[in-house]
Motif scaffolding. Structure first.
Motif, PDB file in Angstrom:
ATOM      1  N   ASP A 181     -15.592   4.467  11.468  1.00  0.00           N
ATOM      2  CA  ASP A 181     -14.075   4.285  11.704  1.00  0.00           C
ATOM      3  C   ASP A 181     -13.405   3.533  10.267  1.00  0.00           C
ATOM      4  O   ASP A 181     -12.669   2.536  10.566  1.00  0.00           O
ATOM      5  CB  ASP A 181     -13.450   3.774  12.722  1.00  0.00           C
ATOM      6  N   GLY A 182     -14.000   3.553   8.871  1.00  0.00           N
ATOM      7  CA  GLY A 182     -13.401   2.564   8.153  1.00  0.00           C
ATOM      8  C   GLY A 182     -12.068   2.819   7.633  1.00  0.00           C
ATOM      9  O   GLY A 182     -11.110   2.046   7.506  1.00  0.00           O
ATOM     10  N   ASP A 183     -11.873   4.107   7.577  1.00  0.00           N
ATOM     11  CA  ASP A 183     -10.224   4.452   7.371  1.00  0.00           C
ATOM     12  C   ASP A 183      -9.200   4.047   8.368  1.00  0.00           C
ATOM     13  O   ASP A 183      -8.138   3.429   8.093  1.00  0.00           O
ATOM     14  CB  ASP A 183     -10.117   5.934   7.071  1.00  0.00           C
ATOM     15  N   ARG A 184      -9.641   4.299   9.728  1.00  0.00           N
ATOM     16  CA  ARG A 184      -8.814   3.690  10.685  1.00  0.00           C
ATOM     17  C   ARG A 184      -8.789   2.225  10.544  1.00  0.00           C
ATOM     18  O   ARG A 184      -7.599   1.689  10.875  1.00  0.00           O
ATOM     19  CB  ARG A 184      -9.389   4.442  11.921  1.00  0.00           C
ATOM     20  N   ILE A 185      -9.947   1.436  10.499  1.00  0.00           N
ATOM     21  CA  ILE A 185      -9.923   0.014  10.425  1.00  0.00           C
ATOM     22  C   ILE A 185      -8.965  -0.324   9.275  1.00  0.00           C
ATOM     23  O   ILE A 185      -8.087  -1.218   9.611  1.00  0.00           O
ATOM     24  CB  ILE A 185     -11.023  -0.625  10.360  1.00  0.00           C
ATOM     25  N   TRP A 186      -8.839   0.309   8.296  1.00  0.00           N
ATOM     26  CA  TRP A 186      -8.013  -0.257   6.933  1.00  0.00           C
ATOM     27  C   TRP A 186      -6.522   0.167   7.320  1.00  0.00           C
ATOM     28  O   TRP A 186      -5.672  -0.738   6.845  1.00  0.00           O
ATOM     29  CB  TRP A 186      -8.427   0.861   5.945  1.00  0.00           C
ATOM     30  N   ALA A 187      -6.431   1.379   7.772  1.00  0.00           N
ATOM     31  CA  ALA A 187      -4.824   1.650   8.267  1.00  0.00           C
ATOM     32  C   ALA A 187      -4.384   0.520   9.309  1.00  0.00           C
ATOM     33  O   ALA A 187      -3.116   0.021   9.255  1.00  0.00           O
ATOM     34  CB  ALA A 187      -4.982   3.022   9.064  1.00  0.00           C
ATOM     35  N   TRP A 188      -5.202   0.073  10.379  1.00  0.00           N
ATOM     36  CA  TRP A 188      -4.831  -1.047  11.008  1.00  0.00           C
ATOM     37  C   TRP A 188      -4.574  -2.060  10.533  1.00  0.00           C
ATOM     38  O   TRP A 188      -3.563  -3.110  10.686  1.00  0.00           O
ATOM     39  CB  TRP A 188      -5.971  -0.893  12.176  1.00  0.00           C
ATOM     40  N   VAL A 189      -5.386  -2.495   9.424  1.00  0.00           N
ATOM     41  CA  VAL A 189      -5.125  -3.869   8.849  1.00  0.00           C
ATOM     42  C   VAL A 189      -3.897  -3.730   8.096  1.00  0.00           C
ATOM     43  O   VAL A 189      -3.025  -4.788   7.903  1.00  0.00           O
ATOM     44  CB  VAL A 189      -6.314  -4.199   7.797  1.00  0.00           C
ATOM     45  N   LEU A 190      -3.674  -2.535   7.323  1.00  0.00           N
ATOM     46  CA  LEU A 190      -2.304  -2.578   6.594  1.00  0.00           C
ATOM     47  C   LEU A 190      -1.044  -2.708   7.208  1.00  0.00           C
ATOM     48  O   LEU A 190      -0.133  -3.173   6.612  1.00  0.00           O
ATOM     49  CB  LEU A 190      -2.310  -1.164   5.794  1.00  0.00           C
ATOM     50  N   ARG A 191      -0.947  -2.248   8.491  1.00  0.00           N
ATOM     51  CA  ARG A 191       0.172  -2.533   9.350  1.00  0.00           C
ATOM     52  C   ARG A 191       0.653  -4.132   9.313  1.00  0.00           C
ATOM     53  O   ARG A 191       1.795  -4.175   9.805  1.00  0.00           O
ATOM     54  CB  ARG A 191      -0.081  -2.024  10.671  1.00  0.00           C
ATOM     55  N   GLY A 192      -0.112  -4.689   9.298  1.00  0.00           N
ATOM     56  CA  GLY A 192       0.082  -6.304   9.359  1.00  0.00           C
ATOM     57  C   GLY A 192       0.651  -6.920   8.210  1.00  0.00           C
ATOM     58  O   GLY A 192       1.216  -8.106   8.021  1.00  0.00           O
ATOM     59  N   PHE A 193       0.767  -5.993   7.196  1.00  0.00           N
ATOM     60  CA  PHE A 193       1.454  -6.502   5.985  1.00  0.00           C
ATOM     61  C   PHE A 193       2.910  -6.144   5.616  1.00  0.00           C
ATOM     62  O   PHE A 193       3.291  -6.540   4.559  1.00  0.00           O
ATOM     63  CB  PHE A 193       0.480  -6.297   4.645  1.00  0.00           C
ATOM     64  N   GLY A 194       3.356  -5.308   6.342  1.00  0.00           N
ATOM     65  CA  GLY A 194       4.842  -4.987   6.104  1.00  0.00           C
ATOM     66  C   GLY A 194       5.153  -4.410   4.957  1.00  0.00           C
ATOM     67  O   GLY A 194       4.566  -3.302   4.706  1.00  0.00           O
ATOM     68  N   ASN A 195       6.282  -5.184   4.229  1.00  0.00           N
ATOM     69  CA  ASN A 195       6.707  -4.468   2.979  1.00  0.00           C
ATOM     70  C   ASN A 195       5.927  -4.499   1.585  1.00  0.00           C
ATOM     71  O   ASN A 195       5.816  -3.771   0.866  1.00  0.00           O
ATOM     72  CB  ASN A 195       7.966  -4.994   2.636  1.00  0.00           C
ATOM     73  N   VAL A 196       4.908  -5.150   1.904  1.00  0.00           N
ATOM     74  CA  VAL A 196       3.832  -5.400   0.836  1.00  0.00           C
ATOM     75  C   VAL A 196       2.508  -4.633   1.058  1.00  0.00           C
ATOM     76  O   VAL A 196       1.564  -4.652   0.424  1.00  0.00           O
ATOM     77  CB  VAL A 196       3.297  -6.766   0.626  1.00  0.00           C
ATOM     78  N   ALA A 197       2.607  -3.714   2.057  1.00  0.00           N
ATOM     79  CA  ALA A 197       1.623  -2.961   2.376  1.00  0.00           C
ATOM     80  C   ALA A 197       0.991  -1.864   1.456  1.00  0.00           C
ATOM     81  O   ALA A 197      -0.126  -1.785   1.276  1.00  0.00           O
ATOM     82  CB  ALA A 197       1.680  -2.019   3.739  1.00  0.00           C
ATOM     83  N   PRO A 198       1.998  -1.391   0.393  1.00  0.00           N
ATOM     84  CA  PRO A 198       1.432  -0.497  -0.490  1.00  0.00           C
ATOM     85  C   PRO A 198       0.799  -1.179  -1.539  1.00  0.00           C
ATOM     86  O   PRO A 198      -0.282  -0.725  -2.143  1.00  0.00           O
ATOM     87  CB  PRO A 198       2.986   0.103  -1.048  1.00  0.00           C
ATOM     88  N   ARG A 199       0.941  -2.455  -1.885  1.00  0.00           N
ATOM     89  CA  ARG A 199       0.468  -3.173  -2.719  1.00  0.00           C
ATOM     90  C   ARG A 199      -1.074  -3.450  -2.340  1.00  0.00           C
ATOM     91  O   ARG A 199      -2.002  -3.344  -3.110  1.00  0.00           O
ATOM     92  CB  ARG A 199       1.147  -4.525  -3.374  1.00  0.00           C
ATOM     93  N   VAL A 200      -1.042  -3.934  -1.248  1.00  0.00           N
ATOM     94  CA  VAL A 200      -2.291  -4.264  -0.572  1.00  0.00           C
ATOM     95  C   VAL A 200      -3.273  -3.162  -0.580  1.00  0.00           C
ATOM     96  O   VAL A 200      -4.434  -3.073  -0.641  1.00  0.00           O
ATOM     97  CB  VAL A 200      -2.006  -5.001   0.866  1.00  0.00           C
ATOM     98  N   ASP A 201      -2.648  -1.915  -0.357  1.00  0.00           N
ATOM     99  CA  ASP A 201      -3.199  -0.805  -0.040  1.00  0.00           C
ATOM    100  C   ASP A 201      -3.972  -0.252  -1.453  1.00  0.00           C
ATOM    101  O   ASP A 201      -5.388  -0.035  -1.518  1.00  0.00           O
ATOM    102  CB  ASP A 201      -2.748   0.336   0.445  1.00  0.00           C
ATOM    103  N   ARG A 202      -3.171  -0.362  -2.517  1.00  0.00           N
ATOM    104  CA  ARG A 202      -3.797  -0.216  -3.853  1.00  0.00           C
ATOM    105  C   ARG A 202      -4.874  -1.130  -4.257  1.00  0.00           C
ATOM    106  O   ARG A 202      -5.912  -0.656  -4.833  1.00  0.00           O
ATOM    107  CB  ARG A 202      -2.479  -0.252  -4.992  1.00  0.00           C
ATOM    108  N   ALA A 203      -4.544  -2.321  -4.043  1.00  0.00           N
ATOM    109  CA  ALA A 203      -5.634  -3.514  -4.217  1.00  0.00           C
ATOM    110  C   ALA A 203      -6.852  -3.078  -3.400  1.00  0.00           C
ATOM    111  O   ALA A 203      -7.944  -3.397  -4.038  1.00  0.00           O
ATOM    112  CB  ALA A 203      -4.999  -4.793  -4.019  1.00  0.00           C
ATOM    113  N   GLY A 204      -6.752  -2.934  -2.283  1.00  0.00           N
ATOM    114  CA  GLY A 204      -7.959  -2.478  -1.391  1.00  0.00           C
ATOM    115  C   GLY A 204      -8.730  -1.367  -2.034  1.00  0.00           C
ATOM    116  O   GLY A 204      -9.920  -1.293  -2.027  1.00  0.00           O
ATOM    117  N   ARG A 205      -7.961  -0.354  -2.372  1.00  0.00           N
ATOM    118  CA  ARG A 205      -8.716   0.943  -2.714  1.00  0.00           C
ATOM    119  C   ARG A 205      -9.339   0.680  -4.187  1.00  0.00           C
ATOM    120  O   ARG A 205     -10.413   1.238  -4.377  1.00  0.00           O
ATOM    121  CB  ARG A 205      -7.828   1.982  -2.865  1.00  0.00           C
ATOM    122  N   ALA A 206      -8.695  -0.195  -4.897  1.00  0.00           N
ATOM    123  CA  ALA A 206      -9.383  -0.624  -6.249  1.00  0.00           C
ATOM    124  C   ALA A 206     -10.712  -1.395  -5.985  1.00  0.00           C
ATOM    125  O   ALA A 206     -11.733  -1.136  -6.726  1.00  0.00           O
ATOM    126  CB  ALA A 206      -8.313  -1.227  -7.038  1.00  0.00           C
TER     127      ALA A 206
END
Length: 412
Positions: A181-206
């Motif tokens: 469930d790695g993808d689902r866990i990451w999506a759940w974590v991103l929901r807590g960052f609000g407007n900066v979620a896209p940046r956190v998503d790119r940083a996490g994927r990198a």
């Protein structure tokens, strides 16, 4: 004018330096307290860190099974069973070879010691037998003292066997759920960052891409290194060649320091079992192979994810070893690489959303959102790339005339 007076008393360079110092002090305090929290939670943090490394190594197999049409739960179970089978087989091979060859190693070491003793007496040094006997007695006393200390350590370690077992169980559980469930866990974590979620998503994927490339490349390089050294040791007839090859494999995960430690042990075993000539031959092969690995394999396989200078690697290893011992030295380099790749993505501005592709009411059906609200006809945007602005033939057109798109312009 009074508020500007104090600022004029301080040179701009000094003001900038003061601001940077304040920021660095704040960052240092945060990092210090974060390290204290990690140190208090070593029982949880270390298994989670190892689980992340194992997940980065095993995920390609799980992903391949998923793409073949297998359900995630079955793909994860097969991956875990394959990993456990490899570890069990390696442990059995090492244990079987060690139990069979250790008595032979003791006999060969004793024979080599007698040969060295004869050479010291009859050779150019012309030492006396009493001196050699005193040296041997001192070494034996030192070994016995270390054996007593090791025995006490083993007895003390028996008290924490339950903690070690619990850490292994936690490691297996975390690895299993990260694979499943790695993808689902990451999506759940991103929901807590609000407007900066896209940046956190790119940083996490990198960071994840860097970690995956580093772990997989390091395992490949370590496997080649251990295989070559195992073949060399077996060809020389050195006892315990299989355990030594496995030791070299695992030591290769700690850059620079690990291979020095494992190579020293393998050279000493070769010296005690086969003599000085074989030890020098093995040491020469080890140095040549290590240079080929550093200048060929490492840049080709691991260089994509990690491009650190050797001085930076040594400093990172020293810091990790001081903070968390051998485990800290093992994970220090990948952690530094992940941080180095993730920070630029956090600072990078997210790309702007593309403008709507619809023109003045073109293909906009009822209720379709093409720049306005539901059911609202979108307005043209002359400043957007690719949008059709007001042209001279349209802006001043009379009612009933045709614009450039062949439609009548009705202003009523």
């Amino acid at each position: 004018m009074l508020p500007d007076r104090p600022t004029k008393l301080v040179p701009p360079v000094l003001a900038r330096m003061a601001a940077w110092c304040a920021c660095l002090i704040l960052v240092g305090v945060v990092v210090y307290f974060f390290a204290l929290v990690i140190a208090r939670l070593t029982f949880v943090a270390l298994p989670v860190a190892i689980a992340l490394l194992l997940t980065a190594l095993l995920f390609p197999l799980t992903n391949s099974l998923r793409q073949a049409g297998m359900r995630p739960i079955y793909a994860t179970w097969i991956t875990m069973l394959v990993a456990l089978a490899v570890l069990t087989g390696t442990g059995w091979l090492v244990g079987a070879r060690a139990s069979d060859e250790f008595p032979n190693l003791v006999q060969q070491v004793q024979s080599t010691a007698r040969s060295v003793q004869d050479w010291l007496i009859t050779g150019p040094l012309h030492l006396k037998e009493a001196q050699i006997t005193s040296y041997v007695d001192e070494i034996a006393t030192m070994v016995n003292a270390q054996r007593t200390a090791i025995t006490g350590t083993v007895l003390t370690a028996g008290a924490v066997a339950f903690e070690v077992l619990a850490s292994i169980v936690l490691l297996l559980f975390v690895t299993f759920f990260l694979l499943k469930d790695g993808d689902r866990i990451w999506a759940w974590v991103l929901r807590g960052f609000g407007n900066v979620a896209p940046r956190v998503d790119r940083a996490g994927r990198a960071a994840w891409a860097t970690l995956s490339h580093y772990v997989q490349g390091t395992v490949a390089v370590a496997a080649v290194h251990g295989l070559i050294m195992g073949i060399v040791l077996a060809g020389m007839g050195v006892p315990l060649w299989a355990p030594l090859a496995v030791l070299i494999f695992f030591a290769s995960f700690i850059p620079i320091v690990g291979i020095f430690f494992a190579g020293t042990i393998a050279t000493l075993v070769t010296l005690g079992a086969k003599g000085l000539v074989y030890a020098l031959i093995f040491l020469g092969i080890l140095i040549v192979e290590q240079q080929l690995e550093n200048h060929v394999l490492q840049p080709l396989i691991v260089g994509r994810a990690l491009n650190f200078h050797p001085l930076a690697i040594i400093l990172v290893l020293a810091i990790g070893g001081i903070l968390a011992g051998i485990a800290g030295a093992a994970v220090a380099v990948p952690v530094a690489a992940v941080i180095y790749r993730a920070l630029p993505e956090l600072r990078h501005q997210p790309p702007a959303l593309p403008p709507p592709s619809h023109g003045l009411g073109e293909d906009a059906g009822p209720g379709e959102d093409a720049g306005g609200g539901p059911g609202e006809v979108p307005r043209p945007r002359g400043d957007a790339p690719g949008s059709r602005g007001a042209e001279p033939g349209v802006e001043g057109a009379e009612p009933g005339s045709k614009g450039d798109n062949g439609r009548r312009v009705d202003t009523e």
